[in-house]
Design an enzyme around this catalytic site. Structure first.
Site, PDB file in Angstrom:
ATOM      1  N   LYS A   1       0.647  -1.153   0.057  1.00 52.18           N
ATOM      2  CA  LYS A   1      -0.095  -0.010  -0.114  1.00 52.18           C
ATOM      3  C   LYS A   1       1.009   1.289   0.038  1.00 52.18           C
ATOM      4  O   LYS A   1       2.145   1.263   0.220  1.00 52.18           O
ATOM      5  CB  LYS A   1      -0.969  -0.212   1.000  1.00 52.18           C
ATOM      6  CG  LYS A   1      -0.391  -0.041   2.594  1.00 52.18           C
ATOM      7  CD  LYS A   1      -1.174  -0.100   3.661  1.00 52.18           C
ATOM      8  CE  LYS A   1      -0.366  -0.007   5.072  1.00 52.18           C
ATOM      9  NZ  LYS A   1      -1.267   0.043   6.206  1.00 52.18           N
TER      10      LYS A   1
ATOM     11  N   TYR B   1      15.448  31.469   5.988  1.00 48.43           N
ATOM     12  CA  TYR B   1      14.583  32.260   6.081  1.00 48.43           C
ATOM     13  C   TYR B   1      14.658  32.500   7.600  1.00 48.43           C
ATOM     14  O   TYR B   1      14.830  31.756   8.547  1.00 48.43           O
ATOM     15  CB  TYR B   1      13.225  31.436   5.930  1.00 48.43           C
ATOM     16  CG  TYR B   1      12.880  31.402   4.422  1.00 48.43           C
ATOM     17  CD1 TYR B   1      12.327  32.535   3.786  1.00 48.43           C
ATOM     18  CD2 TYR B   1      12.779  30.182   3.758  1.00 48.43           C
ATOM     19  CE1 TYR B   1      12.114  32.598   2.338  1.00 48.43           C
ATOM     20  CE2 TYR B   1      12.552  29.934   2.535  1.00 48.43           C
ATOM     21  CZ  TYR B   1      12.090  31.585   1.798  1.00 48.43           C
ATOM     22  OH  TYR B   1      11.693  31.294   0.273  1.00 48.43           O
TER      23      TYR B   1
END
Length: 363
Positions: free
Chosen positions: A25, A246
């Site tokens: 999955k 940042y």
């Protein structure tokens, strides 16, 4: 790929009385199920588990005709005919899912196969005792729906001594007594490794196939199959007092050499590693400086010999010095989340194809 194949063969050797399935999955935990599922079929796997019908439909033409695909979440209403036509088996988790599949069988006038999941205490998916009694009481249900697997899911198998494990196994035995001839499945990766008494008839390993520890017990004789690298875009010297990234969340306290890497949170390289994580190069730890941004992050390469690292070189994000489990522990998450978050911008290379022969195959 050879490591994954060897891990599959190791699981078969550990549990010779059981069928060893493959849980593929979430695109085989982010590693590309279209590559991994057919390879495991070549190693003898014939039971495959996905979460959604769409995943199964992609894999169906890539697997041998005798391979069986199970849809763990069951089916969305209305998708039953498509599933049946494709020869894919739903895992029936609710009375509503069971009723829709039962109605399909009645309308088709011939039995259709499915798996049944029961809830043994996890409160996630599966029929309760009362719901199972109700479903089994429907007119001709056993004749219309061929139950080929009875399954549950263990909540605490990564902690072998947890009292919940024995409780869930006891509850599952009570459910199985209602369907004594149906094969049983309750062991995920952790149970397959640490709880041999939970093996049942069909094991459902996922994470451990890739050599990733599903708990704190280690994975003896399992081979790590995953390495992750990022390329250096730029190298620069910065003076003491310069900000990095940042918000200038990191301020250099001395002159540094800084490498900018082409990996960021858009690639699944977690932003939570800002100012705390690291990468590796030639055995040297390279601390992350400042924030991990969308497409890049910066690392300190000051301690590397001048000229030993250049733009275009790759550094290790996951590998011998930093495992998937290491990252998961640092971020207080699971290795499953680390793997399934890795984005499509990472190029996936598949190397060392497995052999069906050799020492591992005989183990």
């Amino acid at each position: 790929m050879g490591a994954i194949a060897a891990n599959y063969r190791r699981l078969r050797a550990m549990h010779p009385a059981a069928r060893v399935a493959a849980v593929v999955k979430a695109d085989a935990y982010g590693l590309d199920a279209t590559q991994i599922a057919p390879m495991l079929a070549g190693q003898g796997a014939r039971d495959f588990f996905v979460a959604h019908l769409a995943e199964a439909l992609v894999l169906k033409p890539l697997l041998p005709p005798d391979a069986v695909l199970f849809v763990l979440n069951g089916l969305a209403p209305g998708s039953e005919p498509l599933c049946a036509e494709a020869g894919i088996l739903p895992v029936l988790n609710t009375p509503e899912q069971a009723r829709a599949w039962y109605t399909l069988a009645v309308n088709k006038a011939h039995p259709v196969p499915a798996a049944l999941q029961v809830d043994t205490g996890m409160s996630r998916l599966g029929l309760s005792e009362g719901e199972l009694n109700d479903v089994l009481g429907w007119p001709s249900f056993a004749g219309q729906v061929n139950i080929c697997l009875l399954m549950t899911h263990m909540a605490c198998a990564d902690t072998p001594g947890a009292p919940a494990n024995a409780d869930q196994m006891r509850r599952f035995a009570d459910f199985a007594a209602r369907l004594p001839s149906v094969p049983r499945s309750l062991a995920n990766s952790a149970a397959a490794m640490f709880l041999p008494e939970a093996a049942g008839d069909v094991l459902r390993p996922g994470l451990v196939l890739y050599g990733v520890d599903p708990g704190a017990g280690g994975v003896p004789k399992m081979q790590p199959a995953i390495a992750l690298e990022a390329r250096i875009i730029q190298l620069r010297h910065i003076p003491a007092g310069a900000g990095v990234g940042y918000g200038f969340d990191y301020i250099a306290d001395r002159p540094l050499r800084v490498a900018t890497l082409s990996a960021g949170y858009a690639d699944g390289w977690p932003r939570a590693l800002s100012n705390g994580g690291a990468t590796w190069f030639a055995g040297h730890r390279l601390p992350i400086l400042g924030r991990v941004s969308m497409d890049s992050c910066m690392v300190d390469v000051t301690n590397l010999p001048e000229g030993s690292i250049r733009p275009g070189d790759c550094v290790e994000l996951i590998g011998p010095h930093q495992s998937v489990n290491d990252l998961a522990r640092q971020l207080a998450t699971t290795p499953h989340e680390i793997l399934t978050s890795l984005g499509r911008r990472f190029t996936r290379s598949y190397i060392n194809p497995p052999s069906l022969h050799g020492e591992e195959a005989q183990s």
